[in-house]
Design a protein around this motif. Structure first.
Motif, PDB file in Angstrom:
ATOM      1  N   MET A  61       4.319  26.891  -1.774  1.00 21.45           N
ATOM      2  CA  MET A  61       3.842  25.722  -1.030  1.00 21.45           C
ATOM      3  C   MET A  61       2.431  25.355  -1.507  1.00 21.45           C
ATOM      4  SD  MET A  61       6.487  25.272   0.645  1.00 21.45           S
ATOM      5  CE  MET A  61       7.933  26.298   0.670  1.00 21.45           C
ATOM      6  N   GLY A  62       2.097  24.052  -1.516  1.00 16.01           N
ATOM      7  CA  GLY A  62       0.816  23.625  -2.058  1.00 16.01           C
ATOM      8  C   GLY A  62      -0.022  22.891  -1.047  1.00 16.01           C
ATOM      9  N   SER A  63      -1.281  22.649  -1.429  1.00 12.22           N
ATOM     10  CA  SER A  63      -2.210  21.969  -0.523  1.00 12.22           C
ATOM     11  C   SER A  63      -2.707  20.652  -1.099  1.00 12.22           C
ATOM     12  CB  SER A  63      -3.406  22.895  -0.234  1.00 12.22           C
ATOM     13  OG  SER A  63      -4.046  23.236  -1.449  1.00 12.22           O
ATOM     14  N   GLU A  64      -2.215  20.264  -2.280  1.00 14.13           N
ATOM     15  CA  GLU A  64      -2.641  19.026  -2.920  1.00 14.13           C
ATOM     16  C   GLU A  64      -2.213  17.823  -2.080  1.00 14.13           C
ATOM     17  OE1 GLU A  64      -2.068  16.885  -7.305  1.00 14.13           O
ATOM     18  OE2 GLU A  64      -1.155  18.820  -6.845  1.00 14.13           O
ATOM     19  N   ARG A  65      -3.061  16.792  -2.050  1.00  7.02           N
ATOM     20  CA  ARG A  65      -2.734  15.600  -1.274  1.00  7.02           C
ATOM     21  C   ARG A  65      -1.461  14.954  -1.817  1.00  7.02           C
ATOM     22  NH1 ARG A  65      -6.100  13.461   2.413  1.00  7.02           N
ATOM     23  NH2 ARG A  65      -5.050  11.441   2.199  1.00  7.02           N
ATOM     24  N   LEU A  66      -0.660  14.427  -0.876  1.00  7.46           N
ATOM     25  CA  LEU A  66       0.635  13.885  -1.242  1.00  7.46           C
ATOM     26  C   LEU A  66       0.519  12.756  -2.267  1.00  7.46           C
ATOM     27  CD1 LEU A  66       3.696  13.968  -0.668  1.00  7.46           C
ATOM     28  CD2 LEU A  66       3.320  12.225   1.078  1.00  7.46           C
ATOM     29  N   GLY A  67      -0.415  11.837  -2.049  1.00  6.49           N
ATOM     30  CA  GLY A  67      -0.565  10.705  -2.959  1.00  6.49           C
ATOM     31  C   GLY A  67      -0.897  11.137  -4.371  1.00  6.49           C
ATOM     32  N   GLU A  68      -1.731  12.153  -4.509  1.00  6.81           N
ATOM     33  CA  GLU A  68      -2.095  12.665  -5.825  1.00  6.81           C
ATOM     34  C   GLU A  68      -0.895  13.315  -6.499  1.00  6.81           C
ATOM     35  OE1 GLU A  68      -5.243  15.325  -4.964  1.00  6.81           O
ATOM     36  OE2 GLU A  68      -6.697  13.756  -4.450  1.00  6.81           O
ATOM     37  N   LYS A  69      -0.105  14.023  -5.711  1.00  8.75           N
ATOM     38  CA  LYS A  69       1.072  14.714  -6.237  1.00  8.75           C
ATOM     39  C   LYS A  69       2.123  13.714  -6.723  1.00  8.75           C
ATOM     40  CE  LYS A  69       3.170  18.973  -6.204  1.00  8.75           C
ATOM     41  NZ  LYS A  69       2.617  20.250  -6.643  1.00  8.75           N
ATOM     42  N   LEU A  70       2.259  12.608  -5.994  1.00  5.86           N
ATOM     43  CA  LEU A  70       3.302  11.626  -6.312  1.00  5.86           C
ATOM     44  C   LEU A  70       2.811  10.518  -7.232  1.00  5.86           C
ATOM     45  CD1 LEU A  70       4.859  11.160  -2.745  1.00  5.86           C
ATOM     46  CD2 LEU A  70       5.649  12.673  -4.574  1.00  5.86           C
ATOM     47  N   ASN A  71       1.494  10.457  -7.451  1.00  7.64           N
ATOM     48  CA  ASN A  71       0.888   9.397  -8.271  1.00  7.64           C
ATOM     49  C   ASN A  71       1.057   8.012  -7.656  1.00  7.64           C
ATOM     50  OD1 ASN A  71      -0.707   8.740 -10.466  1.00  7.64           O
ATOM     51  ND2 ASN A  71       1.031   8.298 -11.794  1.00  7.64           N
ATOM     52  N   ILE A  72       1.083   7.966  -6.333  1.00  4.95           N
ATOM     53  CA  ILE A  72       1.128   6.708  -5.592  1.00  4.95           C
ATOM     54  C   ILE A  72       0.388   6.944  -4.276  1.00  4.95           C
ATOM     55  CG2 ILE A  72       3.408   7.275  -4.646  1.00  4.95           C
ATOM     56  CD1 ILE A  72       3.994   4.274  -4.528  1.00  4.95           C
ATOM     57  N   SER A  73      -0.524   6.070  -3.925  1.00  5.33           N
ATOM     58  CA  SER A  73      -1.398   6.328  -2.776  1.00  5.33           C
ATOM     59  C   SER A  73      -0.635   6.300  -1.453  1.00  5.33           C
ATOM     60  CB  SER A  73      -2.520   5.285  -2.719  1.00  5.33           C
ATOM     61  OG  SER A  73      -2.012   4.027  -2.316  1.00  5.33           O
ATOM     62  N   GLU A  74      -1.178   7.023  -0.470  1.00  3.75           N
ATOM     63  CA  GLU A  74      -0.573   7.026   0.867  1.00  3.75           C
ATOM     64  C   GLU A  74      -0.581   5.633   1.471  1.00  3.75           C
ATOM     65  OE1 GLU A  74      -2.919   9.134  -0.123  1.00  3.75           O
ATOM     66  OE2 GLU A  74      -2.304  11.198   0.302  1.00  3.75           O
ATOM     67  N   GLU A  75      -1.637   4.872   1.198  1.00  8.14           N
ATOM     68  CA  GLU A  75      -1.714   3.510   1.752  1.00  8.14           C
ATOM     69  C   GLU A  75      -0.644   2.606   1.164  1.00  8.14           C
ATOM     70  OE1 GLU A  75      -3.496   2.463   4.327  1.00  8.14           O
ATOM     71  OE2 GLU A  75      -4.068   4.586   4.479  1.00  8.14           O
ATOM     72  N   LEU A  76      -0.345   2.795  -0.133  1.00  5.43           N
ATOM     73  CA  LEU A  76       0.700   1.991  -0.758  1.00  5.43           C
ATOM     74  C   LEU A  76       2.074   2.399  -0.221  1.00  5.43           C
ATOM     75  CD1 LEU A  76       1.660  -0.144  -2.695  1.00  5.43           C
ATOM     76  CD2 LEU A  76       1.361   1.463  -4.591  1.00  5.43           C
ATOM     77  N   ILE A  77       2.243   3.674   0.088  1.00  7.81           N
ATOM     78  CA  ILE A  77       3.501   4.120   0.703  1.00  7.81           C
ATOM     79  C   ILE A  77       3.671   3.453   2.069  1.00  7.81           C
ATOM     80  CG2 ILE A  77       4.700   6.095   1.716  1.00  7.81           C
ATOM     81  CD1 ILE A  77       3.472   7.816  -0.516  1.00  7.81           C
ATOM     82  N   LYS A  78       2.595   3.440   2.857  1.00  3.00           N
ATOM     83  CA  LYS A  78       2.656   2.790   4.178  1.00  3.00           C
ATOM     84  C   LYS A  78       2.969   1.305   4.046  1.00  3.00           C
ATOM     85  CE  LYS A  78      -0.798   5.767   6.431  1.00  3.00           C
ATOM     86  NZ  LYS A  78      -2.136   5.756   7.056  1.00  3.00           N
ATOM     87  N   LYS A  79       2.324   0.662   3.072  1.00  2.22           N
ATOM     88  CA  LYS A  79       2.559  -0.762   2.850  1.00  2.22           C
ATOM     89  C   LYS A  79       4.011  -0.999   2.433  1.00  2.22           C
ATOM     90  CE  LYS A  79       1.217  -5.105   2.217  1.00  2.22           C
ATOM     91  NZ  LYS A  79       0.749  -5.970   3.313  1.00  2.22           N
ATOM     92  N   SER A  80       4.526  -0.128   1.575  1.00  2.00           N
ATOM     93  CA  SER A  80       5.920  -0.248   1.144  1.00  2.00           C
ATOM     94  C   SER A  80       6.858  -0.123   2.334  1.00  2.00           C
ATOM     95  CB  SER A  80       6.260   0.828   0.105  1.00  2.00           C
ATOM     96  OG  SER A  80       5.461   0.684  -1.049  1.00  2.00           O
ATOM     97  N   CYS A  81       6.556   0.816   3.217  1.00  2.00           N
ATOM     98  CA  CYS A  81       7.382   0.999   4.413  1.00  2.00           C
ATOM     99  C   CYS A  81       7.346  -0.243   5.294  1.00  2.00           C
ATOM    100  CB  CYS A  81       6.906   2.226   5.196  1.00  2.00           C
ATOM    101  SG  CYS A  81       7.970   2.676   6.574  1.00  2.00           S
ATOM    102  N   SER A  82       6.150  -0.785   5.487  1.00  2.00           N
ATOM    103  CA  SER A  82       5.990  -1.995   6.297  1.00  2.00           C
ATOM    104  C   SER A  82       6.790  -3.156   5.719  1.00  2.00           C
ATOM    105  CB  SER A  82       4.502  -2.363   6.379  1.00  2.00           C
ATOM    106  OG  SER A  82       4.322  -3.607   7.010  1.00  2.00           O
ATOM    107  N   LEU A  83       6.713  -3.329   4.395  1.00  2.00           N
ATOM    108  CA  LEU A  83       7.429  -4.433   3.756  1.00  2.00           C
ATOM    109  C   LEU A  83       8.933  -4.183   3.724  1.00  2.00           C
ATOM    110  CD1 LEU A  83       4.967  -5.256   0.827  1.00  2.00           C
ATOM    111  CD2 LEU A  83       5.294  -6.506   2.972  1.00  2.00           C
ATOM    112  N   ALA A  84       9.340  -2.914   3.641  1.00  2.00           N
ATOM    113  CA  ALA A  84      10.766  -2.595   3.689  1.00  2.00           C
ATOM    114  C   ALA A  84      11.350  -3.010   5.032  1.00  2.00           C
ATOM    115  CB  ALA A  84      10.978  -1.104   3.445  1.00  2.00           C
TER     116      ALA A  84
END
Length: 616
Positions: free
Chosen positions: A1-24
């Motif tokens: 298990m790791g402690s790296e931030r999710l956005g860094e691990k996925l190469n997409i920011s958490e804010e962009l994920i939230k925005k994608s969810c909102s637009l979905a």
């Protein structure tokens, strides 16, 4: 298990994920629109394409197959196949069918409709021209459309950086079989597909059951998800008998599938496993990409191992007792609509676990998998999935340890070829087989056969990492081996007159290893399947040579005679095969010199005359 931030691990920011969810979900509420386009933020280099879902049974099930799947048309998604298994000449059936990805037919039809009846192509081109990144997103079946749009972009914009396209889905159903995961990993596209799944959301699991077995209940449930329906998010539907029957049927089928998959992961050789498959139709659908399971209390579990994801889809949605059935069934529907609220909190909390070392997953409490309801049996299945991936890496190391031996024997055969270049050529010399050098070359040929057959068998069983199928190292090694050694296999075949016992080399004698290696090269160079036959043209020469002296038979094969000459001439000019092919008394020259003059091509005549001048 790791402690790296999710956005860094996925190469997409958490804010962009939230925005994608909102637009979905914005697209979800406008199901009549084919897609929406919106910039992530002012001045941002990200543009989000969102797709709505569909809420009729027909939009989930199409065709006659039990699970609604169909082999994809490779003209639409040419990479969605196993390169080695695939053989255009084989036609339908057998390994050919196993090689091509199966997709949910209804989802593909919806995507084709969007592609043909909207400005999607133009809008994508506009964003690509502006050198911006595209994030495709969707909720429910909108997520399936987003996935297909992303694959389509990877296929149609090969010169773009892979990071130009991203796909983020929320509660998306599975869309196809294991070949998709295999192909995406091979192409290095898999990391750009991210799927969020709530612990109890039934929709990502729905296609684990035959659609025919749940059609009645599913039709009654679908208005729950339709924002244009009066029954949208209706508690009466969520608490209905139909909802419970749907849940029970899906999970019963999921149990059969995951039990079968886990048994294979754990190395079971029980013949009952395959017998069961004859009587119980198992879902062909498999996960791919990165899955992020939302536990419901702010924690996230990130999974990239497709076999582990399949197990989690089943085990994380279990009842702890019959008494909680009604509550869980309602939760299974409600959670499909709850992604925005869940991600708003969990992405901020950053309480994330990764599947980096599943094979050592604790069987006792760990604080993360507990929140997904993982029993000891479930954890053992996850361990087996982790061990399966680790074994693929060990197999890679095992094969890699033999590269020195492979290189050694290839060098022996290369030296043998050089020795024969000024006599009758190494093909004819090996076929005559009267010197010690011929014997030594044969020993190396046999040694290499054992090693290469073992490697190809691993590829056939998917026992090596998927990405190895398209690596430069293996394509180059396979091409070198094929061009050097296959002529000796052909010579050996005809030296022992095996064609008289069975059929010609190309019909019955050609080993699988050469077919795989030829397809690797043709795929890498985007050539027509069958065009790189430079290592086995000798087999065709042998068959045509049998007709020498029989002019009627030779003229009957006129097209074949001319084609072989043109191919050989081009391969010699391109440096793919050596000019020793044309040596006086070589098998090729013996055949060619006996052809009627009007069937001897100018290309070969010039090459033979040129070689004769050099020899003189």
């Amino acid at each position: 298990m790791g402690s790296e931030r999710l956005g860094e691990k996925l190469n997409i920011s958490e804010e962009l994920i939230k925005k994608s969810c909102s637009l979905a979900f914005k697209a979800h509420k406008s199901p009549d629109d084919l897609f929406h386009v919106e910039k992530y933020a002012s001045g941002s280099s990200d543009v989000v394409f969102s797709f709505p879902g569909s809420w009729s049974v027909e939009s989930w099930a199409s065709g006659e197959s039990a699970f609604g799947e169909k082999k994809i048309q490779l003209s639409l998604f040419p990479s969605m196949k196993s390169i080695g298994h695939y053989d255009e000449a084989a036609g339908p059936g057998g390994h050919q069918d196993l090689a091509i990805a199966s997709f949910n037919q209804a989802f593909v039809q919806k995507f084709e409709h969007v592609l043909q009846n909207s400005q999607l192509k133009n809008k994508v081109q506009e964003v690509v021209n502006g050198k911006k990144r595209i994030v495709f997103t969707g909720h429910s079946t909108g997520g399936a459309t987003a996935v297909l749009a992303t694959i389509w972009c990877f296929e149609n914009y090969p010169k773009q950086s892979h990071e130009t396209f991203f796909c983020v889905t929320f509660g998306s159903p599975l869309i196809g079989n294991h070949i998709i995961s295999h192909a995406l990993r091979r192409e290095n596209w898999s990391q750009y597909f991210i799927h969020f799944v709530m612990r109890y959301d039934i929709i990502p699991r729905i296609l684990l059951a035959p659609l025919s077995s749940i059609q009645h209940e599913f039709k009654r449930i679908l208005p729950f998800f339709d924002p244009n329906s009066p029954a949208y998010a209706s508690e009466s539907i969520g608490s209905s008998q139909e909802a419970f029957l749907l849940f029970r049927n899906v999970m019963r089928n999921a149990a059969s599938l995951t039990t079968h998959a886990a048994s294979k992961l754990q190395g079971s050789t029980n013949p009952l496993l395959e017998t069961v498959k004859k009587f119980v139709k198992l879902s062909p659908y498999k996960p791919f990409g990165t899955y992020i399971f939302c536990t419901g209390n702010g924690k996230l579990v990130v999974m990239k191992n497709p076999e582990a994801v399949l197990q989690l889809l089943f085990y994380s949605c279990q009842l702890s007792s019959e008494s909680e059935g009604a509550r869980i069934v309602l939760k299974c529907l409600n959670e499909h609509l709850a992604y925005e609220n869940e991600l708003e909190g969990s992405l901020d909390m950053q309480c994330v676990a990764y599947d980096d070392n599943l094979e050592t997953l604790p069987l006792a409490s760990d604080g993360f998998f507990d929140d997904l309801g993982m029993s000891k049996k479930a954890r053992l299945c996850l361990r087996a999935a982790g061990e399966f991936e680790k074994q693929k890496r060990r197999n890679q190391e095992k094969v890699g340890s033999k590269l020195e031996m492979i290189t050694k024997h290839l060098k022996i055969i290369e030296d043998y070829r050089a020795l024969c270049e000024h006599t009758v050529g190494y093909y004819k010399a090996f076929k005559i087989h009267k010197n010690k050098t011929d014997f030594d070359a044969n020993l190396s040929r046999i040694e290499l056969t054992g090693i290469m057959d073992e490697v190809i068998e691993m590829f056939t069983r998917y026992d090596l990492p998927d990405e190895l199928e398209a690596t430069k190292e293996w394509i180059n090694l396979g091409t070198r081996y094929r061009r050097l050694v296959e002529p000796l296999d052909v010579a050996n075949y005809y030296r022992h007159s095996k064609d008289e016992d069975t059929e010609s080399y190309m019909k019955k004698g050609r080993p699988t290893r050469y077919k795989w290696m030829q397809r690797w090269l043709e795929y890498e160079q985007k050539l027509q399947t069958g065009s790189c036959g430079e290592s086995c043209f000798w087999a065709e020469v042998e068959e045509l040579h049998k007709l020498s002296g029989n002019f009627a038979a030779v003229y009957k094969e006129r097209e074949r005679v001319l084609r072989v000459q043109e191919q050989v001439g081009k391969w010699i000019q391109d440096g793919v095969i050596g000019k020793d092919v044309l040596l006086k008394s070589s098998t090729f020259e013996e055949w060619w010199s006996k052809l009627p003059a009007d069937l001897q091509t100018e290309t070969i005549s010039l090459l033979v005359n040129g070689l004769g001048n050099v020899q003189a």
